[in-house]
Structure formats: C-alpha cells, structure tokens
Design a protein around this motif. Structure first.
Motif, PDB file in Angstrom:
ATOM      1  N   CYS A   1      11.743-109.441 -74.384  1.00 27.54           N
ATOM      2  CA  CYS A   1      11.113-108.935 -73.204  1.00 27.54           C
ATOM      3  C   CYS A   1      10.992-109.549 -71.813  1.00 27.54           C
ATOM      4  CB  CYS A   1      10.003-108.506 -74.032  1.00 27.54           C
ATOM      5  SG  CYS A   1       9.221-109.996 -74.894  1.00 27.54           S
ATOM      6  N   ALA A   2      11.002-108.628 -71.332  1.00 26.38           N
ATOM      7  CA  ALA A   2      11.026-108.805 -69.329  1.00 26.38           C
ATOM      8  C   ALA A   2       9.895-108.469 -68.851  1.00 26.38           C
ATOM      9  CB  ALA A   2      12.101-108.497 -68.601  1.00 26.38           C
ATOM     10  N   VAL A   3       8.276-109.474 -68.431  1.00 23.42           N
ATOM     11  CA  VAL A   3       7.689-109.437 -66.967  1.00 23.42           C
ATOM     12  C   VAL A   3       8.028-110.063 -65.990  1.00 23.42           C
ATOM     13  CG1 VAL A   3       4.886-109.487 -66.969  1.00 23.42           C
ATOM     14  CG2 VAL A   3       6.101-109.222 -69.613  1.00 23.42           C
ATOM     15  N   VAL A   4       7.761-108.771 -65.082  1.00 19.66           N
ATOM     16  CA  VAL A   4       8.023-109.033 -63.579  1.00 19.66           C
ATOM     17  C   VAL A   4       7.168-109.462 -62.899  1.00 19.66           C
ATOM     18  CG1 VAL A   4      10.037-108.931 -62.133  1.00 19.66           C
ATOM     19  CG2 VAL A   4      10.904-108.672 -64.294  1.00 19.66           C
ATOM     20  N   LEU A   5       6.611-110.711 -61.934  1.00 18.26           N
ATOM     21  CA  LEU A   5       5.632-110.308 -61.260  1.00 18.26           C
ATOM     22  C   LEU A   5       5.820-110.560 -59.764  1.00 18.26           C
ATOM     23  CD1 LEU A   5       3.856-110.870 -64.256  1.00 18.26           C
ATOM     24  CD2 LEU A   5       2.492-112.401 -62.935  1.00 18.26           C
ATOM     25  N   GLY A   6       5.355-109.709 -58.759  1.00 13.23           N
ATOM     26  CA  GLY A   6       5.994-110.071 -57.353  1.00 13.23           C
ATOM     27  C   GLY A   6       5.169-109.245 -56.756  1.00 13.23           C
ATOM     28  N   SER A   7       4.642-109.285 -55.141  1.00 10.21           N
ATOM     29  CA  SER A   7       4.120-108.404 -54.486  1.00 10.21           C
ATOM     30  C   SER A   7       4.979-106.911 -54.573  1.00 10.21           C
ATOM     31  CB  SER A   7       4.634-108.910 -53.104  1.00 10.21           C
ATOM     32  OG  SER A   7       5.684-108.939 -52.671  1.00 10.21           O
ATOM     33  N   ALA A   8       4.444-105.847 -54.265  1.00 13.95           N
ATOM     34  CA  ALA A   8       4.771-104.724 -53.913  1.00 13.95           C
ATOM     35  C   ALA A   8       6.593-104.579 -53.036  1.00 13.95           C
ATOM     36  CB  ALA A   8       3.841-103.091 -53.437  1.00 13.95           C
ATOM     37  N   GLU A   9       6.608-105.273 -51.826  1.00 12.50           N
ATOM     38  CA  GLU A   9       7.384-105.134 -51.208  1.00 12.50           C
ATOM     39  C   GLU A   9       8.760-106.065 -51.998  1.00 12.50           C
ATOM     40  OE1 GLU A   9       4.022-106.144 -49.951  1.00 12.50           O
ATOM     41  OE2 GLU A   9       3.354-104.525 -49.672  1.00 12.50           O
ATOM     42  N   ALA A  10       8.507-107.257 -53.170  1.00 13.75           N
ATOM     43  CA  ALA A  10       9.104-107.624 -53.033  1.00 13.75           C
ATOM     44  C   ALA A  10      10.436-106.367 -53.470  1.00 13.75           C
ATOM     45  CB  ALA A  10       8.696-108.970 -54.534  1.00 13.75           C
ATOM     46  N   ASP A  11      11.527-107.142 -53.164  1.00  9.16           N
ATOM     47  CA  ASP A  11      12.735-106.482 -53.581  1.00  9.16           C
ATOM     48  C   ASP A  11      13.247-107.345 -55.247  1.00  9.16           C
ATOM     49  OD1 ASP A  11      14.893-104.534 -54.593  1.00  9.16           O
ATOM     50  OD2 ASP A  11      16.874-105.985 -53.602  1.00  9.16           O
ATOM     51  N   LEU A  12      12.842-106.569 -56.461  1.00 15.75           N
ATOM     52  CA  LEU A  12      12.755-106.816 -57.787  1.00 15.75           C
ATOM     53  C   LEU A  12      12.975-105.735 -59.014  1.00 15.75           C
ATOM     54  CD1 LEU A  12       9.965-109.314 -58.779  1.00 15.75           C
ATOM     55  CD2 LEU A  12      12.111-110.117 -57.268  1.00 15.75           C
ATOM     56  N   GLY A  13      14.025-105.284 -58.154  1.00 18.70           N
ATOM     57  CA  GLY A  13      14.861-103.695 -58.983  1.00 18.70           C
ATOM     58  C   GLY A  13      14.017-102.862 -58.539  1.00 18.70           C
ATOM     59  N   PRO A  14      14.699-101.197 -58.535  1.00 14.20           N
ATOM     60  CA  PRO A  14      13.976-100.242 -58.827  1.00 14.20           C
ATOM     61  C   PRO A  14      13.474-100.019 -59.831  1.00 14.20           C
ATOM     62  CG  PRO A  14      16.285 -99.627 -58.780  1.00 14.20           C
ATOM     63  CD  PRO A  14      16.401-101.265 -59.197  1.00 14.20           C
ATOM     64  N   ASP A  15      12.308 -98.904 -59.964  1.00 12.85           N
ATOM     65  CA  ASP A  15      11.480 -98.707 -60.614  1.00 12.85           C
ATOM     66  C   ASP A  15      12.006 -98.005 -62.060  1.00 12.85           C
ATOM     67  OD1 ASP A  15       8.839 -98.993 -58.724  1.00 12.85           O
ATOM     68  OD2 ASP A  15       8.209 -97.031 -58.914  1.00 12.85           O
ATOM     69  N   ASP A  16      13.358 -97.515 -62.004  1.00 13.34           N
ATOM     70  CA  ASP A  16      13.389 -96.638 -63.000  1.00 13.34           C
ATOM     71  C   ASP A  16      14.759 -98.444 -64.157  1.00 13.34           C
ATOM     72  OD1 ASP A  16      16.424 -97.496 -61.843  1.00 13.34           O
ATOM     73  OD2 ASP A  16      16.643 -95.199 -61.751  1.00 13.34           O
ATOM     74  N   TRP A  17      14.892 -99.790 -63.978  1.00 14.00           N
ATOM     75  CA  TRP A  17      14.263-100.534 -64.323  1.00 14.00           C
ATOM     76  C   TRP A  17      13.821-100.859 -65.097  1.00 14.00           C
ATOM     77  CZ3 TRP A  17      16.896-105.476 -61.222  1.00 14.00           C
ATOM     78  CH2 TRP A  17      18.114-104.875 -60.820  1.00 14.00           C
ATOM     79  N   TYR A  18      12.542-100.339 -65.703  1.00  8.99           N
ATOM     80  CA  TYR A  18      11.555-101.192 -65.714  1.00  8.99           C
ATOM     81  C   TYR A  18      10.883 -99.653 -66.555  1.00  8.99           C
ATOM     82  CZ  TYR A  18      11.894-104.652 -63.017  1.00  8.99           C
ATOM     83  OH  TYR A  18      12.126-106.212 -62.366  1.00  8.99           O
ATOM     84  N   ASP A  19      10.035-100.518 -68.046  1.00 12.59           N
ATOM     85  CA  ASP A  19       9.687 -99.047 -68.552  1.00 12.59           C
ATOM     86  C   ASP A  19       7.668 -99.083 -68.209  1.00 12.59           C
ATOM     87  OD1 ASP A  19      12.029 -98.959 -70.048  1.00 12.59           O
ATOM     88  OD2 ASP A  19      10.904-100.582 -71.510  1.00 12.59           O
ATOM     89  N   VAL A  20       7.207 -99.684 -68.072  1.00 10.70           N
ATOM     90  CA  VAL A  20       6.257 -99.671 -67.568  1.00 10.70           C
ATOM     91  C   VAL A  20       5.996-100.828 -65.984  1.00 10.70           C
ATOM     92  CG1 VAL A  20       3.672-100.738 -67.605  1.00 10.70           C
ATOM     93  CG2 VAL A  20       5.089-100.543 -70.109  1.00 10.70           C
TER      94      VAL A  20
END
Length: 681
Positions: free
Chosen positions: A310-329
């Motif tokens: 399971c993954a929890v990724v925190l960062g600013s809204a501008e950080a490139d941590l993958g598109p939203d459809d990578w995530y469930d929530v």
C-alpha cells in the motif's frame, strides 16, 4: 486475505469507490519474463538478467580504450621488427655452433621452417600478452568483422533448457483448468504477481478454490483484481521487476570508492531496503523528485495493484509524483475539486492516541517544549467530546472548545450529563475550565493553530463540521490502497506544513500498530522539512519489524531542529546525498559512513651522501654541470584511515545526475556508500 487482494471487508475503505480508467494490456512474453535469470546478489544490485562479471572482465574494464589500443599497436610494431631480425640472429647462432655443416637441402629447409615458426610463436606469445591483443580482438575486431565482413549479427543466446511453467503451482495444486485458461489469455506482470498471491491464499484455504477457478474462467488475467479494477499504470516507466519487487534507479559507477560487487551494475531498491527507511538530502533541482520520489511512488503503486503493498505519497500539488489515475484516493485540501477529505484523527483507534498525534502536528518546532501540556489539553477536550457524541469533533467545534467558548462547554457538559457519561470525564472538564483565560493555557495556543485549518478554502475537507467529502483515515493501511495527498504549499504554506507533520506521524503510528502486516506499507514524502518530529523519529525504528518504511526527502538538514538531525540519521537505514549539499550536511553523512583503510604511498627525496671519494667527486661534477644535486628516493607504504566520502567531496565533487547512497536491509545487511548515476536505467 480475500481473492481481491484485501483483508476482511472491502467496502469500508474510501479507496474502493475510485475506479481509474482501464489501460489495455500490451503483448507480454510472460514465459520469458518469469524464466529470466534473477541470481541472489548483494542488496541494491538489479537482479533481472544480471550477468556476473568475471575477474578478467573486471581487469579489462579497468583499462581505458585509449591506453589499451596504444599498447596493442606499440607491441605490434616491436613484434614486427623482432620477427624480421630474430631469425637472422638464430641462424647466426646455428652457424656459430656449426650445426648446419653437412646438412642436406631438405633438412635445411625443414630447419628454416622450424626456426621461423618458433620465432613467430614466441613473438605472438610475448608481445600479444603484453599488448592484450586478445582483449582488443574481443572488444573491437570480432564485432566489427561480424557486422562488416560476414554481415551477420551475433547469434542470440540459446534458449535455456528446463524452462519453468509460469502456472506450475496451479497445475500441481489442483487448479489445472485455471492454469489452462490463463495460458490462453493475455497476462501482464502485474496480473501474474496478483494471481499468484491470490493462489497463495487459496493454498492456505482450499475452500476458496471454486471461487478462484470461477474468477479465472470469467476474467482471465483480470481475475482477483485490485478493488480499483486497474491492471497497470498509465505512462508506466521502465525498470520495474515485480517478481523481486525491485525498481531500478540507475547504475552504480565503476570506481574505486564503490565495493567490487556493485561496480558497473544496475542499482535498485526494494521493500527489504525501504523497510529501514531512506533519507535523501539535496538542494532543489538535483533530481530528488524526478529520479527518486516519482519512481518509488510508481513502484509502490504497481505493487499495490499486484496486492503486495500500500502506498501513501505526500507532496505539494505542483510536485510531479505521477498522474491522479495512478492513485485510488486523491486528497487535495483547499481544492474544491478534491474528491476526498482527510480525517484528522485517523491514525489510532484509541481516542487519546489520536488526540496526542494531532497535538504534536499542530505545534511548530519552536513550540515543541509545550508539547506535553498541549497533548494533555487536547486529550482532555477530545475524550469527553467523543464520549458524548460518539465521534471526533470537527475543526470548528474543536477550536471553540479549546478557545474556551462558554456555550460549547455548556452544551458538551449537558450532553454528557444526559447520556450518563459525565462522571468519568468530570475531572477533565473541570481542569480545562480552570485553564480558560490564563496566559499559559495550551488550549488557546492550540485554538490559534487550528484557525489555520478553519478557513473557507478548507470547508468540507475535514469531517465533523457538517456534510462534506468522504474522509480518508490512515488506519486502513492493511488494504492495497494508493493514496496521494496534495498539500497546499503555495496558498496555505503553514497549514501544509501542519498537515505534512500530521500525516507522516499518523502513518508511522498506524504502520506500527497494524495487526495484518502482509502488505508492505510505503510512505514517500517529497519535502519532509516539516514532517519530521521527535515522535516520527522514534517511530521509524519500529517500522522495520512492521513491514513498512518511509522515504523522506530534504533540501537541507538545517530545516530540521538541531536535536533531531543526528537522531534521524540513526533512525534510518538508507542515507542518500545528492550533488551540491552544504558542507555541514555533508559532515553528518561523512560521520555516519565512517572511515576505511586506504593504502598511502609517500615518496621522500634526500641528498645522496653515500659512497667513497670517486662517487662524491662524480656527484660534485654532475651538480656543477646540471645545477641539480643527486638525491636518493625512499618509498613508504602504509595503511591509513580516511573518510569514505569527505564533506568536501560530497559538497563539491559529485557530478550532476549522480548521488551517493548507503544501504541497510531489514535483515541487517549493510552496503557501504555507492556512487550511482541516476540519469538512466
């Protein structure tokens, strides 16, 4: 674990409702991928298709191309000259010994051929060895001939014998029909790992076999799918091996500072290393997000789809941590389009633990000494409220109570009295009421901090203050969820820092308290300058045994309170330094990585005073003619201790796109610092 990859009920967590668009599964050679070699190697070495280098390969690679070609050419010229004149020398010796006297023409011809053959063999043996002609042939001549003379490409490796059937476990375990169906359907690497994990559950509980077979018959490679129904990630990058759960980040450089087993090999991380947590330090623009945080977030999301993390990724809204459809929530406090909210008390089932965690998050670093009083004040407020209403207070309700609003306290007391729960909480209520209005009241301080979250932009993002969004609670880490939190660092920087500290603390608390630890729980924090406090540092060590780990990125250690810097270094097992870090940051890395023995050669020159009168006269004449005195040279070789990487090296000598990283695994294996090129996989 159920066949869908979750534990227990699957409808309770907010991640289930999100269904990212399905991406088509590309043609995938499952058999070749499963049977690819993955030898057991040192931690941090990319295992997929790894070819172990021989000692000869290492020695050859240590010689650059320029000197190698120059030496080969020079030896060839000398060998040609020797081949011309050496036979004449041999004949001169033969004539000198009188060995040709009385020989017939046939014997002389045979002897001549023997002499020329022996000379040629000796020349090739001696000068070919010194000039490394075989290495030149292997590196350049043979490939060139294969392409230009024969116009044939080198033959591919022969098909390995004894290929493993990807579905052998199913056939032998009584699910031969399911295996036959899977042979006829397209199956990707994520599908394979997910189905194999579901089969492990069936193997432990044979009663699930009919349901498993039914799933495979109906859905093929999509059987036992992740609750989101996603089978892969859109825009997925290379360098992922889900069988070993490794993600390749770059290449360990072939330099003396790197251990021999890691030189010129792929560099990769996996849960056994991330389970000790990783601290990465480097200024902005050095690639921490693009070359570390994003690939790790992608790897954790892929493993979540495969049912192993399971993954929890925190960062600013501008950080490139993958598109939203990578995530469930996807949680974006302050963004009206955010589909989910955030439970401020979502880390612990016990009221007092949740309240204490929120109190730690609300206080900035400079107010940490008042933390104990703040925790007590929040517990004395949240506890009675939860007993009265059966829920946690909303931000506005909690702010009113902590601020000492008489109407709020009167309503709370009356509700407790009406439900018969006043007596156990009477002491807490009285203590808080005595504190109202005092200059040192921690409740007033907490109320002021909560005002940062009680803003119109955050309306509906936190539960308790009326209707709002479904709230994500960190306690659901026993589900294969993929969670992305976009912090409002530009519009509400102090609130973003507060939420970062809260969520990081909640993750550490929830990961350590899990009863079901089959899933690896991974946290990636793109900017951890506000996320680390004393509670987090203490919790990082406990996560090693909980199958969980955190990746913390910092611009500089100066962003942390001085008391936390050394403690944080001791709490994490993997430490990573990017180019351009400050010398004071490099000092901590250098001290943590320690010293090693280096062989040092010292050359000393002293005037030559040896010998008798003639030697001294000769040296005097030489000095008079050349102007330089004769000297003797003494060489001393000794082993001395030197830092593996000095603060100056880390601050000024690291090339761009590289990093130095030391590793530790949850089993106790240690890898000294490696110089890694992160610019390519």
């Amino acid at each position: 674990m159920g066949l869908d990859g979750t534990y227990g009920q699957r409808a309770a967590d907010p991640g289930q409702a999100v269904v990212p668009p399905q991406r088509g599964v590309a043609p995938f050679d499952l058999g070749a991928w499963v049977n690819a070699p993955r030898p057991e190697l040192a931690p941090g070495v990319w295992r997929l298709n790894h070819r172990q280098r021989s000692e000869a390969d290492r020695e050859a690679a240590a010689v650059p191309a320029g000197p190698l070609l120059w030496r080969a050419a020079l030896n060839a010229v000398v060998a040609w000259i020797v081949q011309i004149y050496a036979p004449d020398l041999v004949w001169w010796v033969i004539d000198l010994l009188g060995l040709r006297d009385g020989m017939g023409a046939g014997v002389t011809t045979f002897l001549a051929l023997l002499v020329y053959g022996l000379v040629l063999a000796v020349v090739i043996r001696v000068f070919g060895r010194m000039g490394r002609w075989l290495e030149v042939w292997r590196r350049w001549v043979a490939p060139l001939l294969a392409r230009t003379v024969t116009r044939e490409e080198p033959a591919p490796d022969a098909e390995p014998a004894g290929l493993t059937d990807p579905w052998a476990a199913l056939r032998l375990g009584g699910a031969a029909e399911a295996a036959r169906l899977l042979d006829a359907r397209p199956v990707g690497d994520v599908d394979y790992v997910r189905i194999q994990r579901a089969w492990e559950t069936v193997h432990q509980d044979p009663a699930l076999l009919p349901a498993f077979t039914e799933q495979v018959a109906a859905r093929g490679g999509a059987a036992c799918a992740h609750p989101s129904e996603a089978r892969d990630l859109a825009g997925r990058g290379p360098g992922h091996d889900l069988l070993t759960r490794q993600v390749r980040l770059g290449t360990a450089q072939d330099v003396v500072k790197n251990p021999q087993a890691h030189r010129a090999t792929g560099f990769a991380l996996d849960p056994s290393l991330l389970g000790t947590s990783l601290l990465a330090v480097g200024p902005a623009g050095t690639g921490k997000t693009a070359r570390l945080a994003r690939p790790l977030a992608e790897a954790l999301c892929l493993q979540a789809l495969a049912g192993t993390a399971c993954a929890v990724v925190l960062g600013s809204a501008e950080a490139d941590l993958g598109p939203d459809d990578w995530y469930d929530v996807v949680i974006a406090p302050g963004d009206p389009s955010s589909p989910y909210g955030l439970d401020l008390f979502g880390a612990a089932a016990e009221v007092e633990q949740a309240a204490a965690r929120l109190a730690d998050a609300l206080l900035p670093d400079e107010l940490a000494p008042r933390g104990e009083a703040a925790r007590a004040a929040l517990q004395q407020t949240v506890g009675p409220f939860h007993a009265a209403y059966g829920r946690y207070p909303g931000v506005r309700e909690l702010r009113a109570l902590l601020g000492g609003a008489a109407a709020a306290w009167q309503t709370l007391r009356q509700t407790l009295d009406d439900t018969g729960r006043l007596a156990p909480h009477e002491a807490d209520l009285q203590h808080r009421e005595r504190q109202h209005g005092r200059a040192d009241d921690p409740g007033a301080l907490l109320a002021d901090r909560l005002a940062l979250l009680d803003r119109p932009a955050f309306a509906g993002h936190f539960p308790g203050d009326g209707p709002g969004r479904p709230a994500f609670a960190m306690r659901v880490l026993d589900h294969p969820l993929r969670v992305r939190v976009k912090l409002p660092e530009r519009s509400h920087p102090e609130a973003a820092r507060m939420l970062s500290r809260l969520l990081t603390g909640q993750f550490v608390q929830a990961a350590g308290a899990r009863t079901e630890r089959a899933l690896f729980a991974g946290l990636v924090v793109d900017d951890a300058s506000a996320a680390v406090d004393a509670q987090v540092v203490r919790g990082l060590q406990g996560m090693r045994g909980a199958n969980a780990g955190a990746v913390l990125l910092l611009r500089t250690l100066v962003d942390l309170p001085e008391a936390l810097r050394t403690a944080l270094f001791g709490a994490v097992g993997c430490r990573m330094a990017f180019p351009g870090i400050a010398p004071w940051d490099g000092k901590l890395f250098s001290e943590a990585w320690g010293t090693h023995l280096v062989r040092e050669t010292a050359v000393t020159h002293t005037p030559d005073t040896s010998g008798g009168m003639f030697r001294k006269a000769g040296r005097g004449l030489r000095k008079a003619l050349s102007g330089t005195a004769a000297q003797t040279e003494s060489v001393t070789v000794r082993d001395v201790e030197r830092h593996r990487w000095s603060p100056s090296d880390l601050a000024h000598a690291l090339p761009g796109g590289h990093a130095v990283i030391s590793l530790a695994s949850v089993t106790g294996d240690q890898v000294p610092p490696l110089l890694v090129d992160l610019r390519g996989q």
